[in-house]
Design an enzyme around this catalytic site. Structure first.
Site, PDB file in Angstrom:
ATOM      1  N   GLY A   3       0.812  -1.214   0.000  1.00 39.25           N
ATOM      2  CA  GLY A   3       0.000   0.000   0.000  1.00 39.25           C
ATOM      3  C   GLY A   3       0.838   1.252   0.000  1.00 39.25           C
ATOM      4  O   GLY A   3       0.555   2.197   0.740  1.00 39.25           O
ATOM      5  N   ALA A   4       1.860   1.291  -0.840  1.00 36.18           N
ATOM      6  CA  ALA A   4       2.849   2.367  -0.747  1.00 36.18           C
ATOM      7  C   ALA A   4       2.709   3.435  -1.820  1.00 36.18           C
ATOM      8  O   ALA A   4       3.540   4.332  -1.900  1.00 36.18           O
ATOM      9  CB  ALA A   4       4.260   1.772  -0.826  1.00 36.18           C
ATOM     10  N   ASN A   5       1.677   3.370  -2.653  1.00 30.54           N
ATOM     11  CA  ASN A   5       1.606   4.326  -3.762  1.00 30.54           C
ATOM     12  C   ASN A   5       0.893   5.625  -3.401  1.00 30.54           C
ATOM     13  O   ASN A   5       0.871   6.560  -4.188  1.00 30.54           O
ATOM     14  CB  ASN A   5       0.907   3.688  -4.972  1.00 30.54           C
ATOM     15  CG  ASN A   5      -0.525   3.285  -4.676  1.00 30.54           C
ATOM     16  OD1 ASN A   5      -0.756   2.446  -3.824  1.00 30.54           O
ATOM     17  ND2 ASN A   5      -1.483   3.877  -5.372  1.00 30.54           N
ATOM     18  N   GLY A   9       1.502   5.221   3.205  1.00 33.44           N
ATOM     19  CA  GLY A   9       2.525   4.383   2.599  1.00 33.44           C
ATOM     20  C   GLY A   9       3.497   5.177   1.756  1.00 33.44           C
ATOM     21  O   GLY A   9       4.718   4.976   1.825  1.00 33.44           O
ATOM     22  N   TYR A 154     -14.411  -3.045   9.191  1.00 35.92           N
ATOM     23  CA  TYR A 154     -13.029  -2.552   9.205  1.00 35.92           C
ATOM     24  C   TYR A 154     -12.412  -2.766  10.585  1.00 35.92           C
ATOM     25  O   TYR A 154     -11.266  -3.235  10.709  1.00 35.92           O
ATOM     26  CB  TYR A 154     -13.003  -1.077   8.830  1.00 35.92           C
ATOM     27  CG  TYR A 154     -11.639  -0.439   8.931  1.00 35.92           C
ATOM     28  CD1 TYR A 154     -11.306   0.365  10.016  1.00 35.92           C
ATOM     29  CD2 TYR A 154     -10.683  -0.629   7.948  1.00 35.92           C
ATOM     30  CE1 TYR A 154     -10.056   0.958  10.123  1.00 35.92           C
ATOM     31  CE2 TYR A 154      -9.430  -0.042   8.036  1.00 35.92           C
ATOM     32  CZ  TYR A 154      -9.122   0.744   9.121  1.00 35.92           C
ATOM     33  OH  TYR A 154      -7.879   1.323   9.214  1.00 35.92           O
TER      34      TYR A 154
END
Length: 459
Positions: A3-5, A9, A154
């Site tokens: 989840g780094a884009n 992240g 969640y």
């Protein structure tokens, strides 16, 4: 890092590259991942480190395994594995493996990657969320979304994931691997944005939240610690950075994990509050309204009057908390049933049958709900009760409104819709609980849905 884009992240990746790290980004979307890698390389300080991309869908088990194989082929050693990818679902979506999507991404993906990569790991950082305290994991239903709720799911998945952290700590105790769970705070990201008008309103609210860079700080803090000798024997640490929370779901008592998540003082306080609530319901169920007194509850629970007042402010406060708890359990059942319905008519049937089933399965809680409507102890805590009830009422209304707009349900004021939908089934339940002759819940479940639907169907 998964989840780094974007969001936290991306902010973490930016900081790690500034520190000269080689960062491998795991993203689902190739185009967005490539854009992120290019932007990181062009950012100030980006030349000190390097960024590369691995593409994979973390909601699919075969793809998670493929990501692990690719990471293993590129990295003989992983100094820090950061699990940041997360999904806040606004509707029930099941993956091709049959799992609820956020359960797969938020829980199964980190769990599986830890196992598949454990021989290469030095440190694992799990980006968690303070909302885990609102979770209520059902091992039989949560994985496949059978208890799906647009808000609570969640929380359920974050709790499920957090409960595995101490287990990995124990598993890796002599392997020289450290695992930490980190709460980044309330951060302005795209997580949970529903789109449309609600999404635009949420973006306005989020302007007051912390920027992603602030959320990245507790994650990158672990990178500043010196790495261990991979051959060393070490004590694995489990840390959770967050403000203290007052309520933990009581089912954690049976999981053997409460000690990992709370201080001893918090544990004692939560256990006392739980004992008072459970005893209060037992007293009411056995003695009825006349026997429901502060002295009866303290005697049954073994908790002093002073402690009761410390936790709930008054006996009325205890009763209000118990009412809110029972009502929440009822509405959670209704909302879960609604989430499976595809049409307005099946939704009406789902609510009616779920209400009657809850009454039959939980007569003590149902009896307290119905009796409380005529009791005086809720008046002083009306705002507290209404606030606890509002999100769940909003969820039901949110299901009804688009169907009213589409002409599936008669266009009527929402309070009238609630009276027509809930009123008959609530009265049926009340009479059954009171022992009125001739009331059969099974027969009611067969007859009431169609009768109620006729009152709500458009002309």
């Amino acid at each position: 890092m998964t989840g780094a884009n974007r969001g936290i992240g991306y902010a973490v990746a930016t900081e790690l590259m500034r520190r000269g790290c080689r960062v491998v980004l795991v993203t689902r979307n190739r185009a967005r991942g490539e854009q992120a890698v290019a932007a990181l390389g062009a950012s100030p300080g980006g030349a000190d480190g390097s960024a590369e991309l691995v593409v994979g869908d973390l909601s699919v088990l075969s793809s998670i395994r493929a990501v692990a194989v690719e990471l293993g082929s590129r990295c003989d050693r992983i100094d820090v594995l950061v699990h940041n990818a997360g999904v806040w679902p606004t509707r029930l979506v099941r993956t091709e493996d049959g799992y609820e999507q956020s359960f797969a991404v938020n829980h199964l993906a980190p769990f599986l990657l830890n196992h598949l990569l454990e021989k290469r790991l030095r440190r694992v950082v799990q980006v968690s969320a303070g909302l885990y305290v609102k979770g209520r994991v059902d091992p039989d239903r949560t994985p496949r979304g059978e208890d799906f709720h647009w808000m609570r799911t969640y929380c359920d998945t974050k709790l499920a994931n957090l409960l595995t952290v101490p287990l990995f700590a124990k598993h890796w105790k002599n392997a020289g691997v450290t695992i930490d769970a980190v709460h980044p705070g309330v951060v302005r990201t795209g997580l949970g944005d529903p789109g449309g008008v609600k999404g635009r309103l949420l973006k306005v609210v989020k302007r007051r939240w912390d920027a992603p860079e602030a959320g990245a700080a507790p994650v990158t803090r672990w990178r500043s610690r010196p790495a261990r000798d991979p051959g060393a024997t070490s004590t694995v640490t489990v840390r959770y950075r967050s403000r203290p929370w007052r309520t933990i779901r009581p089912w954690l008592d049976g999981c053997g994990t409460r000690g990992w998540l709370m201080s001893p003082k918090q544990q004692r306080g939560e256990a006392t509050a739980e004992r008072l609530l459970a005893s209060a319901l037992d007293v009411f169920d056995s003695a009825g309204q006349p026997g429901f007194t502060v002295h009866a509850v303290t005697a049954a629970s073994g908790v002093s009057l002073g402690s009761l007042y410390h936790h709930f402010g008054s006996f009325d406060g205890l009763a209000a908390a118990l009412y809110s708890r029972c009502m929440a359990a009822l509405f959670d059942e209704l909302i879960t049933a609604l989430s499976r319905a595809r049409t307005a008519r099946t939704g009406v049937r789902a609510i009616v049958t779920a209400y009657l089933r809850f009454t039959e399965d939980n007569p003590a809680a149902a009896r307290f709900i119905h009796a409380s409507a005529y009791a005086g102890y809720l008046a002083a805590h009306a705002e507290q009760v209404a606030a606890a009830k509002a999100p769940r009422m909003a969820a039901v209304a949110g299901w009804l409104r688009p169907r009213m707009a589409a002409g599936e349900i008669a266009t009527l004021p929402e309070p009238l819709i609630e009276m027509l939908l809930i009123g008959p089934v609530a009265e049926t339940a009340r009479r059954w609980l009171a022992g009125v002759p001739g009331i059969d819940l099974g027969q009611a479940a067969r007859v009431l849905p169609d009768r109620i639907w006729r009152s709500l169907a458009p002309d």
